[in-house]
Structure formats: C-alpha cells, structure tokens
Design a protein around this motif. Structure first.
Motif, mmCIF file in Angstrom:
data_model
loop_
_atom_site.group_PDB
_atom_site.id
_atom_site.type_symbol
_atom_site.label_atom_id
_atom_site.label_comp_id
_atom_site.label_asym_id
_atom_site.label_seq_id
_atom_site.Cartn_x
_atom_site.Cartn_y
_atom_site.Cartn_z
ATOM 1 N N LYS A 247 0.861 -1.182 0.000
ATOM 2 C CA LYS A 247 0.000 0.000 0.000
ATOM 3 C C LYS A 247 0.894 1.228 0.000
ATOM 4 O O LYS A 247 1.910 1.263 0.702
ATOM 5 C CB LYS A 247 -0.906 -0.002 1.233
ATOM 6 C CG LYS A 247 -1.951 1.093 1.251
ATOM 7 C CD LYS A 247 -2.843 0.954 2.478
ATOM 8 C CE LYS A 247 -3.919 2.023 2.506
ATOM 9 N NZ LYS A 247 -4.778 1.910 3.710
ATOM 10 N N LYS A 249 1.660 5.498 -1.917
ATOM 11 C CA LYS A 249 1.200 6.714 -2.591
ATOM 12 C C LYS A 249 2.344 7.321 -3.386
ATOM 13 O O LYS A 249 3.533 7.089 -3.116
ATOM 14 C CB LYS A 249 0.698 7.725 -1.569
ATOM 15 C CG LYS A 249 1.768 8.155 -0.548
ATOM 16 C CD LYS A 249 1.223 9.118 0.484
ATOM 17 C CE LYS A 249 2.301 9.482 1.507
ATOM 18 N NZ LYS A 249 1.808 10.440 2.521
ATOM 19 N N ARG A 258 -1.122 14.456 -2.932
ATOM 20 C CA ARG A 258 -1.155 13.067 -3.384
ATOM 21 C C ARG A 258 -1.661 12.993 -4.820
ATOM 22 O O ARG A 258 -2.690 13.570 -5.166
ATOM 23 C CB ARG A 258 -2.057 12.243 -2.461
ATOM 24 C CG ARG A 258 -1.514 12.136 -1.038
ATOM 25 C CD ARG A 258 -2.602 11.740 -0.058
ATOM 26 N NE ARG A 258 -3.093 10.398 -0.309
ATOM 27 C CZ ARG A 258 -2.770 9.319 0.407
ATOM 28 N NH1 ARG A 258 -1.928 9.443 1.422
ATOM 29 N NH2 ARG A 258 -3.271 8.140 0.136
ATOM 30 N N GLU A 261 -2.675 6.657 -5.582
ATOM 31 C CA GLU A 261 -2.654 5.643 -4.540
ATOM 32 C C GLU A 261 -2.170 4.336 -5.160
ATOM 33 O O GLU A 261 -2.523 4.007 -6.297
ATOM 34 C CB GLU A 261 -4.054 5.430 -3.945
ATOM 35 C CG GLU A 261 -4.488 6.521 -2.995
ATOM 36 C CD GLU A 261 -5.836 6.215 -2.353
ATOM 37 O OE1 GLU A 261 -6.473 5.201 -2.760
ATOM 38 O OE2 GLU A 261 -6.262 6.978 -1.480
#
Length: 385
Positions: A247, A249, A258, A261
């Motif tokens: 996981k 970014k 950001r 993702e």
C-alpha cells in the motif's frame, strides 16, 4: 559447465533462480523446523547473527551476492528497468520506477539461506541490454556492491547494501541497510530508494517475508513515492488479509499533494489509482515478471573470472543440488580456509583489501560505493532468451 586446464578444474555451477511458482515445492517439514530451532537454542534474543554458520542442508545453492544480482537481472517478459527510460512524462517515469522496484521483491524460502560471500567475490551476468556486476567489498561486516547499466536506454543502477540479522526469540529480523540509486541519464534524473526488512518467523507460524517502508525520491522532478509492505502480522496470519499486501502513494515532495494511490499484492498484481481522474491502472503482474525464471548459462567459460561467485562456490552448490552433504561441507570448508589464508597473507604483508570494481566510502557504520567504470561490459554468463 566445466573444463580441465593446466591441472585445474574450472567449473561454474548456476542454480535456477527462485521463481513465483517454486514456493509450493519449498519444504516446511517438522524436521526442518526442529533443526532450525535447535541451532538457536543457545542464542540469546537480540544477538547479531551476521557470522552465524549454517550447515549445507540449510543453505541455498548460491551466495547472497547471486541473490542480490537475481533481483535485477532475473526477470521474465517486459524489461521493466528499460521501460523507466522510455516514458515521456516525469510522473510516468516515477510510476515505472515504482513498478521496477516492486519487481525486485522475490519470494523467500523459510529455513534456507544463501552463503555469506567471501571478500572479493564477484558476480557478472547479462540479460539482453542489461549488464550487471556485483562485488563483495567487505566480509566483516558483509557489504555487497552492485553496478548495472542498460545499454539501450542509458540507465545506471548502483546498490551498496549490508544487513544486520538479529534473533528476536520468535523471529529473526534482518535490517537491510544502504541505498539503491537509479539514474536515467538521458533524462538527467536520479532516483534514490531504501530497502525493506526481511523477517523470518518461527511462532505462531513459520514464514519468511518482506516488511517495512520503501521511500523513492527524485530531487530533479520533486516527486516521491512511499510503499508500505504489510506483511504477516500476528493478526493477519489468522485473517489472511494482509499477506504480501502493498500500500502506498505517489505525491509531490514540497506540497505533499497526493497524485496516486498504490495498492495490491506484490506476488499478484499492484494497481495505481489516479486521484484526479479516478482511473485505475494495473502497473504490475507478478506472474508475468517473476514466474518461470530462466537459469543463466555460461556463454564463454574462458572469460569467467576466478572470483565469479558461481565458480567460487561450485563444489558446494553441486553438493547441495545433488544432496551430497559431505561434499558440500568439504567444499564450504575449502572456500572458508582459502579466505582465511588470503587474509593471513595480507596481514603478514601489511596490505589491506582494495575492491577491484568499486571505490568505497565509510562514514562511521555507514557504507557507500562508487563504480570505477562508467559502464558494465557484456558478461560471459547470460540469461537465455
């Protein structure tokens, strides 16, 4: 491959890289687990295991130097490193760097470890346009240096890495230190990244996995990526939800904005979500890149260096692959005795070890290395097409 010459046997033994599909054949027997635990019965939690000696039955038929090299030169399908230099936009190049970095994560075999490389040991392999050269630049502590160059896309990769394994009672925690640098020379961009930890657990269940956070930065573009490896926590062992999940970014370093993702599983697929458009893109398929990996072959035995890892450990690897354990033990003793004799000779003559392919910089406990040559030449060992 081997040949006789001038009374000496020149032999190179190369084992098949550990591929995604090979996991189902790894042994998790109670005898193996008991043997491993018996080795640690007199080891205190917190102890440094850098110089811990394993019997050949618990060794992979390759050195740690080869394992590091395989992360870079052993791949199937698309040339992911070369793809980094073929993208037009900075954000797409960073996404490609993220994809390539994920591809260097390989399955681990619980209970089996590679040999500790001897100082001066090298490993030189080519795969298509990619040439990779590694050298063990220190034995105590064990420090490995890698230099790879991509001929077609003008990409330069350097690793300088060293690890500290510590026994924690229910698990062994291996902190991998040093940095990886990828330079896209045509674009004048440099990407720096750290390395994840390796964890081998005994309780409540056995396993070996990658863990921790990977940070990838490019100062020239001001873009950055963070990847968190959510490995087998005690809770996820029972739910199965986090096994090998990833996981992260991609964001602007200065503002923290950001852009993407990142989520998925590094042994399956990884997806990038564009946070502006909501578009989903699968950026990595493990089955297309780290499955059915091919064993390197010797193209020209005469050009293989005497320091080549697959030659240094050839007797040991051959013994392990044929389950001739006494032969493997004798071969291991021979390699270690030759290393001790070389060290005694250097000490007697007042000489210190100088790496052949890298200049080395030490700052306290930190190590860094710079390749002495701008390009890695074609290797006499190649990954077949």
């Amino acid at each position: 491959m081997e040949e006789e010459g001038e009374g000496m046997r020149k032999q190179v033994v190369l084992a098949k890289p550990f591929s995604l599909e090979d996991e189902k054949y790894s042994e998790h027997t109670s005898n193996l687990i008991q043997r491993i635990l018996s080795l640690f019965k007199n080891v205190r939690p917190g102890s440094d295991l850098t110089n811990f000696q394993l019997p050949p039955q618990l060794n992979l038929p390759r050195s740690q130097l080869q394992c590091y090299g395989e992360m870079v030169y052993s791949f199937n399908g698309q040339d992911l490193l070369g793809e980094c230099g073929r993208r037009d936009q900075p954000i797409d190049r960073l996404k490609s760097i993220v994809t390539w970095n994920i591809s260097t994560l390989r399955p681990l075999i619980f209970g089996l470890a590679p040999y500790n490389p001897i100082v001066g040991e090298t490993h030189h392999v080519s795969n298509g346009d990619l040439n990779v050269l590694m050298e063990q630049i220190s034995h105590h502590p064990p420090v490995s240096a890698l230099h790879a160059t991509h001929e077609k896309e003008n990409i330069d990769v350097t690793f300088c890495q060293y690890f500290t394994p510590k026994f924690r009672g229910a698990y062994v925690d291996v902190e991998v230190k040093g940095k990886r640098v990828v330079k896209l020379l045509n674009q004048k961009e440099t990407y720096e990244m750290n390395q994840p930890r390796l964890v081998m657990t005994f309780l409540p269940a056995t396993g070996a996995h990658w863990a921790g956070k990977i940070v990838i930065k490019c100062l020239e573009t001001g873009l950055e990526a963070e990847l968190q490896l959510l490995s087998d926590s005690f809770l996820s062992r029972f739910t199965g939800s986090n096994k090998r999940s990833i996981k992260g970014k991609i964001f602007e370093s200065s503002s923290g904005k950001r852009l993407y993702e990142i989520f998925g599983h590094w042994d399956r697929t990884v997806t990038a979500k564009n946070l502006k458009t909501g578009e989903l893109e699968i950026i990595y398929h493990a089955s297309e890149h780290i499955a059915e990996l091919r064993t390197p072959v010797v193209k020209n035995l005469q050009e293989v260096s005497e320091s080549e890892s697959a030659m240094v450990w050839s007797e040991v690897s051959e013994g392990i692959m044929n389950k001739e354990w006494e032969k493997a033990r004798e071969g291991k003793r021979d390699v270690e005795e030759k290393q001790r004799e070389s060290r005694r000779q250097r000490e007697a003559s007042g000489q210190s070890w100088i790496p052949k392919h890298f200049s080395v910089v030490r700052a306290g406990k930190d190590w860094d290395c710079v390749p002495l040559q701008p390009r890695v030449p074609q290797a006499p060992i190649v990954v077949p097409l």
